[in-house]
Design a protein around this motif. Structure first.
Motif: not given
Length: 507
Positions: A147, A150, A171, A174, A176, A178-179, A182, A200, A202, A205
């Protein structure tokens, strides 16, 4: 956010036998976070490599206009001079160098032909504070987590006076916390006038952070949407070309007898003397059952799995493995495979596959003994078996001679699964089986996992995504600080229940 900082028009990129991009258009407004979505193989990363000069001008058709001027980048250095910086999914940091050395690598702060270390470390410290890191700039990169690495990459981009920052799956690896950090950083950069392009898988996000979303499918632009007005289901429909009614395929569990018992399993760190990584863990797996293993980063999930798989991690390992009622001694990976245990690693590119080899050789790699005739591998049989897996697993490649490194992440994961399924295991451990792949490919992986359970195999799934475990598993164990802290049946499992158990020190 009304004026346009980037316009790409009619971008077409062809590789031998494959048209990766076909007449793709992309417009990005100044000061926005613009997300690019699409299934694996849709062309997202290829488009960004065209933009950043990884694929030089002349190797593609179409035009790029950045900051009002036409661009013809021949290399990454050309795009960086204009303020376009790309951070790839595989971080490009030198592990043995310090944080400061990495930040200014290729852009050294020199005076009189010598590096000015005082200036280098001072400016690196300022950049680290800007991205929210308190590390000493002289700290080696290998001593900080992924993390924080990054964030070092972002600090490195900021040192180049970035105007357009491209982040490819930032992410994916990473946790949760660290995400979330970021994403907060990206919001701050947007407020400071830095335009971001985010790739991404995700979707939660993307919904939380993006201003605009462009969807690619099969190398073509499908549409660009206002992120404030769309749902995740709407994005998925654009990505896969149809409504995805359920994120998980239906399954009626048919659970049989206990096949593997892990009893009082303890593992010590191979590098930190005296540190216990797995502490007296006990769990059971039954035939036809999908069992989840949940835990925060550093809880010991991967270490537990690897140590069970032929002691491929750890030292001073103690405890018992009981298979079909009999204790087994599994001291090597070969022992594990011989006893019907297989492990698909979380890092398929580094440990799971030989990316420069073809699909056929990767599929057969763990079971060459089954394909041998008088000490020699029967290549005709090897080809036949690999071709069967290509079809049954729906691996999108023209043939099994295709180089594995050219496949999308989802198709690479299917090759990894094929390799271990060929060993005919009774127990299959899947470590982050859907990391870095899109929702459509995830559904295919889930279908394969369900099929394995229906065939009577016990499957242990390690995942950082709690919704994935809740949607897939019959039972879920939680791990915290190397200890099993909970065991929850599917009917009682919720994200809140799992999170409480994952943050407990012990039962």
């Amino acid at each position: 956010m009304t004026d346009e900082i980037l316009r790409m028009r009619g971008i077409t990129k062809t590789f031998p036998g494959v048209k990766a991009l076909q007449d793709v258009n992309l417009s990005v407004r100044r000061g926005e976070i613009h997300a690019i979505c699409g299934e694996n193989g849709a062309g997202k990363s290829t488009l960004m490599k065209v933009l950043s000069g990884v694929y030089a001008h002349g190797s593609y058709d179409g035009e790029i206009v950045f900051d009002g001027e036409p661009c013809a980048f021949s290399a990454i250095r050309d795009s960086e001079r204009r303020g376009i910086v790309i951070i790839h999914q595989e971080l490009a940091l030198c592990q043995q160098l310090s944080i400061a050395e990495n930040i200014f690598l290729g852009n050294e702060k020199a005076r009189g032909g010598l590096i000015d270390w005082n200036r280098t470390n001072a400016e690196a410290g300022e950049l680290l504070r800007r991205v929210g890191l308190r590390e000493n700039p002289v700290t080696p990169v290998l001593d900080i987590g992924v993390g924080k690495q990054q964030l070092v990459e972002i600090a490195k981009a900021l040192s180049k006076e970035v105007k357009l920052l491209i982040l490819d799956e930032p992410t994916a690896a990473l946790n949760d916390d660290d995400s979330a950090h970021l994403l907060d950083l990206l919001r701050g950069l947007r407020d400071d006038g830095v335009t971001c392009v985010l790739i991404s898988h995700k979707l939660n996000e993307i919904a939380a952070i993006a201003d605009s979303i462009t969807i690619l499918r099969d190398g073509r632009t499908i549409e660009t949407l206002d992120a404030s007005t769309v749902t995740e289901d709407r994005i998925i429909a654009g990505m896969v070309g149809r409504k995805l009614e359920n994120r998980f395929p239906p399954r009626e569990p048919r659970i049989g007898d206990e096949v593997l018992q892990i009893e009082d399993w303890t593992v010590h760190s191979p590098t930190q003397h005296g540190r216990v990584v797995v502490d007296g863990a006990s769990l059971t797996l039954r035939r036809g059952e999908i069992v989840g293993l949940a835990g925060l980063m550093g809880a010991g999930r991967t270490e537990l799995a690897m140590s069970v798989f032929g002691r491929s991690y750890g030292k001073d390992i103690s405890g018992r493995l009981i298979k079909d009622g009999k204790e087994i001694d599994v001291r090597t990976v070969g022992d594990a495979v011989a006893n019907g245990i297989a492990y698909a690693t979380e890092d398929r590119k580094r440990y799971g596959l030989n990316l420069i080899e073809d699909i056929q050789r990767n599929v057969s790699g763990a079971a060459l003994g089954k394909l041998a005739r008088r000490g020699w591998v029967d290549e005709n049989e090897e080809h036949r078996v690999a071709e069967e897996f290509r079809k049954s697993m729906n691996i999108k490649a023209p043939d099994v001679r295709s180089v594995t490194g050219t496949l999308s992440g989802g198709n690479q994961q299917k090759v990894v699964l094929s390799k271990w399924i060929l060993t005919d295991p009774d127990v299959l451990i899947l470590d982050e089986p859907t990391r870095g792949i899109d929702v459509g490919a995830k559904y295919e992986i889930y279908t394969i996992v369900n099929r394995l359970a229906e065939e009577g195999k016990a499957v242990l799934v390690i995942s950082s995504e709690l919704p994935e475990l809740l949607g897939l598993c019959d039972r879920i164990y939680t791990l915290s600080a190397g200890r099993i802290t909970g065991e929850v049946d599917r009917a009682e499992a919720t994200q809140e229940v799992l999170m409480r158990a994952m943050t407990r020190e012990q039962e």
